[in-house]
Scaffold this active site. Sequence first.
Site, mmCIF file in Angstrom:
data_model
loop_
_atom_site.group_PDB
_atom_site.id
_atom_site.type_symbol
_atom_site.label_atom_id
_atom_site.label_comp_id
_atom_site.label_asym_id
_atom_site.label_seq_id
_atom_site.Cartn_x
_atom_site.Cartn_y
_atom_site.Cartn_z
ATOM 1 N N CYS A 2 0.821 -1.201 0.000
ATOM 2 C CA CYS A 2 0.000 0.000 0.000
ATOM 3 C C CYS A 2 0.863 1.262 0.000
ATOM 4 C CB CYS A 2 -0.879 0.021 1.222
ATOM 5 S SG CYS A 2 -1.904 -1.424 1.386
ATOM 6 N N ARG A 27 5.317 -0.317 -6.238
ATOM 7 C CA ARG A 27 5.299 -1.061 -4.973
ATOM 8 C C ARG A 27 4.306 -2.216 -4.992
ATOM 9 N NH1 ARG A 27 7.309 2.261 -0.576
ATOM 10 N NH2 ARG A 27 5.998 1.098 0.835
ATOM 11 N N TRP A 74 -2.919 -2.797 -1.491
ATOM 12 C CA TRP A 74 -2.514 -4.192 -1.761
ATOM 13 C C TRP A 74 -3.281 -5.019 -0.737
ATOM 14 C CZ3 TRP A 74 0.118 -8.216 0.763
ATOM 15 C CH2 TRP A 74 0.649 -9.201 -0.069
ATOM 16 N N ASN A 100 -1.915 2.365 5.711
ATOM 17 C CA ASN A 100 -0.994 1.276 5.345
ATOM 18 C C ASN A 100 -0.730 0.476 6.610
ATOM 19 O OD1 ASN A 100 -0.759 2.450 2.867
ATOM 20 N ND2 ASN A 100 1.391 3.023 3.065
ATOM 21 N N GLY A 101 -0.653 -0.840 6.488
ATOM 22 C CA GLY A 101 -0.355 -1.679 7.645
ATOM 23 C C GLY A 101 -1.494 -2.638 7.939
ATOM 24 N N GLU A 480 18.008 -17.950 -6.621
ATOM 25 C CA GLU A 480 17.633 -16.593 -7.016
ATOM 26 C C GLU A 480 17.118 -16.561 -8.462
ATOM 27 O OE1 GLU A 480 16.836 -13.933 -5.856
ATOM 28 O OE2 GLU A 480 17.101 -12.465 -7.433
ATOM 29 N N LYS A 484 13.419 -15.326 -9.684
ATOM 30 C CA LYS A 484 13.230 -14.290 -10.699
ATOM 31 C C LYS A 484 12.279 -14.769 -11.785
ATOM 32 C CE LYS A 484 14.359 -11.723 -9.326
ATOM 33 N NZ LYS A 484 14.817 -11.104 -8.150
ATOM 34 N N GLU A 487 8.574 -15.261 -10.383
ATOM 35 C CA GLU A 487 7.803 -14.119 -9.902
ATOM 36 C C GLU A 487 7.293 -13.213 -11.020
ATOM 37 O OE1 GLU A 487 11.570 -11.417 -8.306
ATOM 38 O OE2 GLU A 487 9.663 -11.194 -7.337
ATOM 39 N N HIS A 503 17.035 -37.119 -5.235
ATOM 40 C CA HIS A 503 16.413 -37.623 -4.006
ATOM 41 C C HIS A 503 14.913 -37.352 -3.981
ATOM 42 C CE1 HIS A 503 20.234 -38.801 -2.300
ATOM 43 N NE2 HIS A 503 20.730 -37.623 -2.671
ATOM 44 N N LYS A 598 6.539 -4.418 -4.092
ATOM 45 C CA LYS A 598 7.980 -4.141 -4.057
ATOM 46 C C LYS A 598 8.485 -4.113 -2.618
ATOM 47 C CE LYS A 598 11.984 -3.030 -5.712
ATOM 48 N NZ LYS A 598 12.757 -4.174 -6.233
HETATM 49 O O1 M6R Z 1 13.335 -4.910 0.344
HETATM 50 P P1 M6R Z 1 13.809 -6.287 0.704
HETATM 51 O O2 M6R Z 1 15.125 -6.618 0.113
HETATM 52 O O3 M6R Z 1 13.805 -6.522 2.199
HETATM 53 O O4 M6R Z 1 12.739 -7.256 0.073
HETATM 54 C C1 M6R Z 1 12.785 -8.635 0.296
HETATM 55 C C2 M6R Z 1 11.913 -9.368 -0.691
HETATM 56 O O5 M6R Z 1 10.582 -9.002 -0.541
HETATM 57 C C3 M6R Z 1 12.355 -9.101 -2.143
HETATM 58 O O6 M6R Z 1 13.696 -9.411 -2.339
HETATM 59 C C4 M6R Z 1 11.503 -9.941 -3.117
HETATM 60 O O7 M6R Z 1 11.800 -11.286 -2.955
HETATM 61 C C5 M6R Z 1 11.749 -9.470 -4.561
HETATM 62 N N1 M6R Z 1 10.500 -9.230 -5.219
HETATM 63 C C6 M6R Z 1 12.439 -10.466 -5.392
HETATM 64 O O8 M6R Z 1 12.638 -10.020 -6.691
#
Ligand code: M6R
Length: 603
Positions: A2, A27, A74, A100-101, A480, A484, A487, A503, A598
């Site tokens: 949010c 975000r 969000w 927000n929250g 990682e 990527k 997501e 396994h 984000k």
């Molecule tokens: O702002 P942060 O690095 O703490 O965020 C952590 C994760 O939310 C962030 O890395 C998320 O996994 C990304 N969308 C990955 O691309």
Amino acid sequence: MCGIVGIVGKENATDILVQGLEKLEYRGYDSAGIFVTGVNEQDHLVKSLGRIADLRARIGQEVQGTVGIGHTRWATHGKPSERNAHPHTAGDHQFILVHNGVIENFEEIKQEFLQGEQLAGETDTEIVVHLIAHFSKEAPNTKEAFKKALAVIKGSYAFALINKNDPETIYVAKNKSPLLIGLGEEFNVICSDAMAMLSQTNRFVEIADGELVTVKADKIEIEDETGTIVCRDSYEAQLDLSDIEKGTYPYYMLKEIDDQPAVMRRIILEYTDQVGRTTIDQTIIEKITESDRVYVVACGTSYHAGWVGKTIIEKVAGIPVEVHLSSEFSYNMPLLSDNPFFIFLSQSGETADSRQVLVQINDLGFPSLTLTNVPGSTLSREAMYTLLLHAGPEIAVASTKAYTAQIAVLAVLAKAIGDKKASPVSKAFDVAHELSVIASVMETIIDDKITISQLVEDYLAVTRNAFYIGRGTDYYVSMEAALKLKEISYIQAEGFAAGELKHGTIALIEEGTPVFGVITDEKTAAHTRGNLKEVESRGAHNFVISLASLAKETDQVILPDVHPLLTSLVSIVPTQLIAYFATLQRGYDVDKPRNLAKSVTVE
Ligand code: M6R
């Protein structure tokens, strides 16, 4: 997640609010809304499900006001819908609130104070605005009603409140969720992220948890929990509007991938001197050197960077490192060593799961360092020390340059600790030189992105799933790379330790399943190639990313050799491009993947 914007001024605020919300789009959100008032005693509440463009389309010429608040939502409590979108109103639309929250005790509040009250939606926020309206019946003014509500609420929040009978003021309060006041000439603004209001001002004032701020066009007044007026200096945001524009790029993600060589060079400049010595503050290095174990705490991509960092710190500095997921650590704290040091990795510096751990660590009195890309962010303010990533704003939800920046800064940190401990590995590790080699190699990979785009068509055009495999650091990169890919392209992807596939998970390999092998370590190269053979004989369509010295002619991507401790910084780049092109080819929005935010400011 949010986002909040608001303005109190003399000119029409509608467009400023909508532009502010556009700047927060990155975000992640599913609905948006604005409330404006103050012109011809008219007020306007406009909400929309979907994009800010949909909200804009609903805003007619008549929607004008000098005071207003806006929000991107969000969904947490209640599905994405127009009625659950903020702002919410109560008291016959007298009070208007954005939030927000997460309010943890909203059910209890409803039972105790709001029995029989008609609610329009299912959000926790709506309960709060009704609570304010409820207390306003007995309170002398809006501020006192707001304070009474705040005294009852449990949870995380950033609130902005307007009473339309007093349309020259916005009341704001925060606890755990970020919120800033921006200062202007004859106007003041509020925002959950400075980027939203950079077009209006670059002077900001921070608000601490528990404070309540009265914002008017010509002044702001900050009050702490005891009612004492607080004087606080403003600061200049070190952000340039051009940093947050895409320029000629079609997507922020591509721009941010391309930024990586420059980020490496900036890190060299920021953290090493002309003869390659590290310049990190020695008090941080001494504190880490005194510790018997480093705990890295992070989420998502930052967590994956932590694993690579563990290898580098252990090898260069000789200190044991544990890497933990913030969301697990806070509820299931491991047995800690006698003298721990905590490193929080967070691009945004606002991740609620990590902050939860930092609060616990601070209560226990342990030293901590935050590595973040956002100066002044919550994790930066609340940790004992901060090192900035200097990656420039990262807007795309899929983190790219923050990942490589985290690894690079951790490498410099490892070198600084290693030198302090007179480690021979550290002595031989010229981190500034090695990072400059990395920057050039990154450029070579980026310059040849067309090859990756073509390969992606062959491998990922129709598949539903894919695997990345590797050993050691190549396994961490695989985790990682898979994150990527999934997501943003929505291809079900998993990153596996290459030896572990047999396994169990090898059962998922079918004719044509894409398996990406990452091979950058001579100790494990042969074994990973063996694992690739195993999946190939079960129908997998193999794609190999390897270092030149370990490559076979048939490998799809061959990377120039770099320092063995820093291979992740180059092997990750083709995987970022693979995710980017797979998403583009499937026709999805690269920068704004579904369901994601984000900055994840709820636990
Ligand atoms: O702002 P942060 O690095 O703490 O965020 C952590 C994760 O939310 C962030 O890395 C998320 O996994 C990304 N969308 C990955 O691309």
